[in-house]
Structure formats: structure tokens, C-alpha cells
Design a protein around this motif. Structure first.
Motif, PDB file in Angstrom:
ATOM      1  N   TYR A   1      97.490   2.214 -18.113  1.00  0.00           N
ATOM      2  CA  TYR A   1      96.923   2.640 -19.363  1.00  0.00           C
ATOM      3  C   TYR A   1      96.023   1.546 -19.897  1.00  0.00           C
ATOM      4  CZ  TYR A   1     100.503  -0.077 -21.876  1.00  0.00           C
ATOM      5  OH  TYR A   1     101.294  -1.074 -22.380  1.00  0.00           O
ATOM      6  N   THR A   2      95.249   1.879 -20.914  1.00  0.00           N
ATOM      7  CA  THR A   2      94.291   0.949 -21.503  1.00  0.00           C
ATOM      8  C   THR A   2      94.684   0.688 -22.945  1.00  0.00           C
ATOM      9  OG1 THR A   2      92.544   1.858 -20.124  1.00  0.00           O
ATOM     10  CG2 THR A   2      91.858   0.575 -22.046  1.00  0.00           C
ATOM     11  N   LEU A   3      94.584  -0.561 -23.344  1.00  0.00           N
ATOM     12  CA  LEU A   3      94.906  -0.959 -24.712  1.00  0.00           C
ATOM     13  C   LEU A   3      93.676  -1.630 -25.314  1.00  0.00           C
ATOM     14  CD1 LEU A   3      97.050  -1.331 -26.942  1.00  0.00           C
ATOM     15  CD2 LEU A   3      97.632  -3.494 -25.860  1.00  0.00           C
ATOM     16  N   SER A   4      93.216  -1.087 -26.414  1.00  0.00           N
ATOM     17  CA  SER A   4      92.061  -1.671 -27.094  1.00  0.00           C
ATOM     18  C   SER A   4      92.522  -2.687 -28.124  1.00  0.00           C
ATOM     19  CB  SER A   4      91.255  -0.579 -27.808  1.00  0.00           C
ATOM     20  OG  SER A   4      90.746   0.332 -26.872  1.00  0.00           O
ATOM     21  N   LEU A   5      91.885  -3.816 -28.169  1.00  0.00           N
ATOM     22  CA  LEU A   5      92.208  -4.869 -29.116  1.00  0.00           C
ATOM     23  C   LEU A   5      90.979  -5.230 -29.939  1.00  0.00           C
ATOM     24  CD1 LEU A   5      94.208  -7.369 -26.890  1.00  0.00           C
ATOM     25  CD2 LEU A   5      95.128  -5.777 -28.546  1.00  0.00           C
ATOM     26  N   THR A   6      91.220  -5.542 -31.188  1.00  0.00           N
ATOM     27  CA  THR A   6      90.177  -6.084 -32.043  1.00  0.00           C
ATOM     28  C   THR A   6      90.676  -7.429 -32.548  1.00  0.00           C
ATOM     29  OG1 THR A   6      89.521  -3.867 -32.743  1.00  0.00           O
ATOM     30  CG2 THR A   6      88.793  -5.718 -34.116  1.00  0.00           C
ATOM     31  N   LEU A   7      89.978  -8.482 -32.227  1.00  0.00           N
ATOM     32  CA  LEU A   7      90.363  -9.813 -32.669  1.00  0.00           C
ATOM     33  C   LEU A   7      89.658 -10.132 -33.979  1.00  0.00           C
ATOM     34  CD1 LEU A   7      90.230 -11.754 -29.290  1.00  0.00           C
ATOM     35  CD2 LEU A   7      92.217 -10.748 -30.424  1.00  0.00           C
ATOM     36  N   VAL A   8      90.429 -10.602 -34.909  1.00  0.00           N
ATOM     37  CA  VAL A   8      89.897 -10.933 -36.222  1.00  0.00           C
ATOM     38  C   VAL A   8      90.130 -12.422 -36.459  1.00  0.00           C
ATOM     39  CG1 VAL A   8      90.078 -10.486 -38.697  1.00  0.00           C
ATOM     40  CG2 VAL A   8      90.412  -8.626 -37.063  1.00  0.00           C
ATOM     41  N   ALA A   9      89.090 -13.121 -36.814  1.00  0.00           N
ATOM     42  CA  ALA A   9      89.206 -14.555 -37.081  1.00  0.00           C
ATOM     43  C   ALA A   9      89.566 -14.751 -38.552  1.00  0.00           C
ATOM     44  CB  ALA A   9      87.915 -15.271 -36.741  1.00  0.00           C
ATOM     45  N   GLN A  10      90.845 -14.662 -38.848  1.00  0.00           N
ATOM     46  CA  GLN A  10      91.309 -14.864 -40.215  1.00  0.00           C
ATOM     47  C   GLN A  10      92.525 -15.770 -40.182  1.00  0.00           C
ATOM     48  OE1 GLN A  10      91.744 -11.434 -42.656  1.00  0.00           O
ATOM     49  NE2 GLN A  10      93.064 -12.469 -44.111  1.00  0.00           N
ATOM     50  N   ALA A  11      92.472 -16.790 -40.968  1.00  0.00           N
ATOM     51  CA  ALA A  11      93.573 -17.745 -41.012  1.00  0.00           C
ATOM     52  C   ALA A  11      94.768 -17.152 -41.756  1.00  0.00           C
ATOM     53  CB  ALA A  11      93.120 -19.023 -41.695  1.00  0.00           C
ATOM     54  N   ILE A  12      95.957 -17.511 -41.301  1.00  0.00           N
ATOM     55  CA  ILE A  12      97.187 -17.139 -41.997  1.00  0.00           C
ATOM     56  C   ILE A  12      97.597 -18.343 -42.835  1.00  0.00           C
ATOM     57  CG2 ILE A  12      99.616 -16.542 -41.716  1.00  0.00           C
ATOM     58  CD1 ILE A  12      98.810 -15.189 -39.081  1.00  0.00           C
TER      59      ILE A  12
END
Length: 122
Positions: free
Chosen positions: A1-12
Motif C-alpha cells: 500500500y501507499t502512504l502519503s506524508l506531508t512534512l511540516v517544519a514547525q517547532a514543538i
């Protein structure tokens, strides 16, 4: 299967707690106090835009006369009043810092376990 990811550059946000006053630091990291002790917790958030809040579990009113919160960064326990911490009980006090970003809301937290001495028996 395929998993789409969106990376967000946000500090915790990182939260640090400092404890001062009348307490004994136990080997497990918790602090032990007497029911009438005076101590304070000071929270520092790594992000200036962070909104700080406090919570306690099990639930107790973080209000006067037992508690005083002059700023969102400091919580002072005065050990008096009808909503003082119960002898023999343990409480988890948490400080959270929440930052609302452009894409996401990020929350960091720090916790301190507080053990209230039981009264003398005998």
C-alpha cells in the motif's frame, strides 16, 4: 500500500519546570511536601508566543487561598485553605505551552509529581 506524508517544519515548544520552596526531591524525581508546605513551580516555554496553562490530576482547584498564580509562568502553593492538597495523596502537576502556527497548533508540556506527606499516626 501507499502512504502519503506531508512534512511540516514547525517547532514543538519545549517546557522546563523549576521547583523551589519547602520540599524533598525523591529518587524517582517526584517531590514530597507536607500539606502546609509552601513551594512554587516556575515554567519556561522555549517559544515566546506560547500560551501557558496549568493542570493538576487528580483534579484540585488551582485557585486561592491554597494556590496563587501571579503570572502564567509561575504557580505558588501556599498550603492553606479549603482547596489545599490532601495529605497522603499524590498529584501530577502539568504545565503546557501551546503555540498556534500557520499550519498546525503545537503543544509541549512538562510534569511534576507531588507527593503530600501523610500525617503522623500513633
Amino acid at each position: 500500500y501507499t502512504l502519503s506524508l506531508t512534512l511540516v517544519a514547525q517547532a514543538i515548544p519545549n517546557v522546563e519546570l523549576a521547583v523551589s520552596g519547602e520540599f524533598f526531591r525523591q529518587t524517582d524525581g517526584s517531590i514530597k511536601i507536607n500539606a502546609n508546605s509552601v513551594f512554587s513551580l516556575t515554567a519556561t516555554c522555549s517559544m515566546l508566543a506560547g500560551l501557558q496553562s496549568w493542570s493538576i490530576d487528580p483534579s484540585a482547584a488551582l485557585t486561592a487561598p491554597a494556590f496563587s498564580s501571579a503570572t502564567a509562568h509561575a504557580l505558588l502553593y501556599l498550603g492553606t485553605g479549603s482547596n489545599a492538597l490532601v495529605p497522603g495523596a499524590s498529584y501530577l502537576i502539568t504545565s503546557e505551552c501551546t503555540v498556534v502556527g500557520e499550519l498546525e497548533t503545537a503543544t509541549g508540556s512538562a510534569e511534576q509529581m507531588v507527593v503530600v506527606n501523610s500525617p503522623p499516626a500513633g
